[in-house]
Design an enzyme around this catalytic site. Structure first.
Site, PDB file in Angstrom:
ATOM      1  N   SER A 144       0.486  -1.342   0.084  1.00 21.05           N
ATOM      2  CA  SER A 144      -0.173  -0.303  -0.164  1.00 21.05           C
ATOM      3  C   SER A 144       0.735   1.002   0.081  1.00 21.05           C
ATOM      4  CB  SER A 144      -0.489  -0.238   1.152  1.00 21.05           C
ATOM      5  OG  SER A 144      -1.446   0.956   1.306  1.00 21.05           O
ATOM      6  N   LYS A 198      -4.057  -6.523   3.998  1.00 19.10           N
ATOM      7  CA  LYS A 198      -4.259  -5.574   2.834  1.00 19.10           C
ATOM      8  C   LYS A 198      -5.867  -5.083   2.222  1.00 19.10           C
ATOM      9  CE  LYS A 198      -3.379  -2.181  -0.022  1.00 19.10           C
ATOM     10  NZ  LYS A 198      -3.337  -3.106  -1.216  1.00 19.10           N
ATOM     11  N   HIS A 201      -7.298  -3.296   4.561  1.00 23.19           N
ATOM     12  CA  HIS A 201      -6.881  -1.672   4.875  1.00 23.19           C
ATOM     13  C   HIS A 201      -7.734  -0.991   3.583  1.00 23.19           C
ATOM     14  CE1 HIS A 201      -4.269   0.556   2.656  1.00 23.19           C
ATOM     15  NE2 HIS A 201      -3.429   0.963   3.674  1.00 23.19           N
ATOM     16  N   ASN A 202      -7.816  -1.302   2.617  1.00 24.35           N
ATOM     17  CA  ASN A 202      -8.294  -0.609   1.886  1.00 24.35           C
ATOM     18  C   ASN A 202      -9.897  -0.457   1.773  1.00 24.35           C
ATOM     19  OD1 ASN A 202      -5.753  -1.334   0.398  1.00 24.35           O
ATOM     20  ND2 ASN A 202      -7.015  -1.101  -1.440  1.00 24.35           N
ATOM     21  N   GLU A 205      -9.685   2.310   4.669  1.00 23.45           N
ATOM     22  CA  GLU A 205      -9.703   3.575   3.546  1.00 23.45           C
ATOM     23  C   GLU A 205     -10.950   3.831   3.095  1.00 23.45           C
ATOM     24  OE1 GLU A 205      -5.895   2.566   0.470  1.00 23.45           O
ATOM     25  OE2 GLU A 205      -7.271   3.812  -1.106  1.00 23.45           O
TER      26      GLU A 205
END
Ligand code: NBP
Length: 494
Positions: A144, A198, A201-202, A205
């Site tokens: 990222s 990940k 995480h997104n 986000e």
């Protein structure tokens, strides 16, 4: 130098200097990662499906650097030290499978394939098994930080074949961002756990961006602030507890003037947000695991609604805008927006970490949640000061059932909830949608209210489907013959 080695290589002449790592995929991310690796003292061999990109790199940004061009995969394999490490930075999906198939023909047992793209974690699980079955090692690494991060230091989340970690660790940790001297790259766990982390995480986000968007939307529509005033406010917020990359870039965006019109550039950008799928995957995963992550899902739906332009146009025509009294105390309302943003943000992160906690148990990954928050502190898009509070919370209590229950976050929510409610209420009254703020508030209230409406829902299920219910005063499972008109005893699954 690189061209010289290429000529030797293509003529089958053994070269003295071999590369530490090979990288396939020379689009924005791959090319920047190559330059990052080279700047840390590694020699990198590069390949791309469209081979002119290899030449472009050697003659352009890579000129004079320790980069070896490989125009075929045989050349790539021949140019690498053993065990060979090959990192894929290509479009997620079929291109990854296609390169793995071809690499299996040119690599040897013990060699390592790293996929640094945004692959779906179930694909990574499947690929890890396939590659391991051939005697090679596989690493699915979430990366990222966008193109800038790739060049100067991303956050990297590697998982897969654990015996690959000691071999790839020196390269991955040296190219990662560092916070207080620690690399934002640690081993996540087996299988597809790196890509899973990940993905979450997104998802977070998406929610973070959504809620910052709502803060901007209220400043503009409820307070009538100019772009310059908003820019100053976000810059000021970035010096406090909201300090984060996304708040920082929001201030920069608000200050950007369109050269053609002289207006703030934001005013001429269409209000339609795209997506590439990781927010949707996170939401689908939360539903599959049975974990409530409504604020992350709302952020995905909000992007979808923004793109329903025909429906939006017709609804604007069909329903007049609400006229409401102007807000009198601007400064207090602005403080309220800041509190609503921070409280909602905490709820979105609580949801993301709850997904990770459940996934860790479900897939037996033994995820270290405090460590994950730490490696998001630098390099990645959601990097933020308050991630240290998340690390501290999990370090104090690794079995924390929900982040909201950590003393620090309890304190923030206690302090901000009155303002948060006021802001959501004012927005609703004015017909201003704030799906992130309001869904986060409903999440918080659903957790904290001692008695929900779901006794009635369960009674309804028992009424028409004999699904039974639990009682507050005794153990067991109960069914009632409700004997009301319409009770025909049919069983429906709801
Ligand atoms: P893209 O996602 O745009 O992919 C471009 C690369 O994929 C090129 O090397 C291209 O080769 C190759 N490729 C394609 Br497209 N189709 C192929 C096929 N059928 N077979 C073989 N190769 C194929 O590049 P990116 O934006 O640099 O991202 C790379 C990876 O990193 C992606 O998984 C992305 O999701 C992930 N990621 C991106 C970002 C970001 O900010 N962009 C951030 C974090 C992660 P060609 O040159 O021959 O067309």
């Amino acid at each position: 130098m690189s061209t010289f080695f290429n000529i030797l290589l293509r003529k089958g002449i053994n070269i003295v200097k071999k590369a530490d790592i090979g990288l396939i995929g020379l689009a924005v991310m791959g090319e920047n990662l190559v330059l990052n690796m080279e700047s840390k003292g590694f020699t990198v061999a590069v390949h791309n499906r469209t081979t002119s990109r290899v030449q472009d790199l050697l003659e352009g940004r890579g000129r004079g650097k320790n980069i070896i061009g490989a125009f075929t995969l045989d050349e790539l394999a021949a140019s690498l030290k053993t065990p060979r490490i090959v990192m894929l930075m290509v479009k997620a999906g079929q291109p990854v499978d296609s390169f793995i198939d071809k690499l299996l023909d040119v690599l040897e047992p013990g060699d390592i394939i790293i996929d640094g793209g945004n692959s779906l974690y179930t694909d990574t699980i499947r690929r890890t098994r396939l590659v391991e079955s051939k005697g090679l090692l596989y690493v699915g690494a979430g990366v990222s930080g966008g193109e800038e991060g790739a060049l100067h230091g991303p956050s990297i989340m590697p998982g897969g074949s654990s015996s690959a970690w000691p071999i790839v660790k020196p390269i991955l940790q040296s190219i990662a961002a560092h916070v207080d001297g620690s690399p934002c790259c640690q081993w996540i766990g087996p299988d597809g756990s790196g890509h899973y982390v990940k993905m979450v995480h997104n998802g977070i986000e998406y929610a973070d961006m959504q809620m910052i968007g709502e803060a901007y939307f209220l400043m503009k529509n409820a307070l009538g602030m100019s772009a310059l005033e908003m820019q100053e406010t976000f810059s000021c917020w970035n010096k406090g507890e909201l300090d984060s990359y996304l708040i920082e870039i929001t201030a920069h965006i608000l200050g950007k003037i369109d050269e053609d019109t002289g207006k703030p550039l934001l005013e001429v950008i269409q209000d339609v947000a795209g997506q590439k799928g990781t927010g949707k995957w996170t939401s689908q995963e939360s539903l599959d695991l049975g974990v409530a992550a409504p604020t992350i899902a709302e952020a995905v739906f909000a992007r979808i609604i923004s793109g329903a332009q025909k429906q939006r146009y017709l609804a604007v025509e069909a329903f007049p805008q609400l006229s409401t009294a102007p807000l009198t105390d601007k400064s207090a309302f602005l403080d309220g927006i800041r509190d609503a943003l921070y409280a909602s943000k905490i709820c979105a992160y609580a949801q993301g970490f709850d997904i990770l906690r459940h996934a860790s148990l479900e897939y037996d990954w033994d995820l270290d949640l405090g460590e994950i928050a730490k490696l998001w502190q630098g390099g990645c898009i959601i990097r933020a000061q308050f991630l240290q509070n998340i690390t501290d919370a999990y370090n104090k209590n690794p079995d924390l059932p929900n982040l909201l229950l950590a003393p620090y976050f309890q304190g923030v929510l206690d302090k901000s909830q009155q303002n948060w409610r006021r802001v959501v209420a004012a927005a609703v009254e004015r017909g201003l949608p704030v799906p992130g703020f309001s869904s986060a508030l409903a999440y918080f209230d659903s957790l904290r209210h001692p008695q929900l409406w779901t006794n009635l829902v369960q009674a309804q299920r028992d009424y028409f489907g004999a699904h039974t219910y639990g009682r507050t005063d005794r153990e067991g499972s109960f069914h009632t013959e409700w004997q009301l008109p319409g009770n025909v005893g049919k069983s429906d699954e709801v």
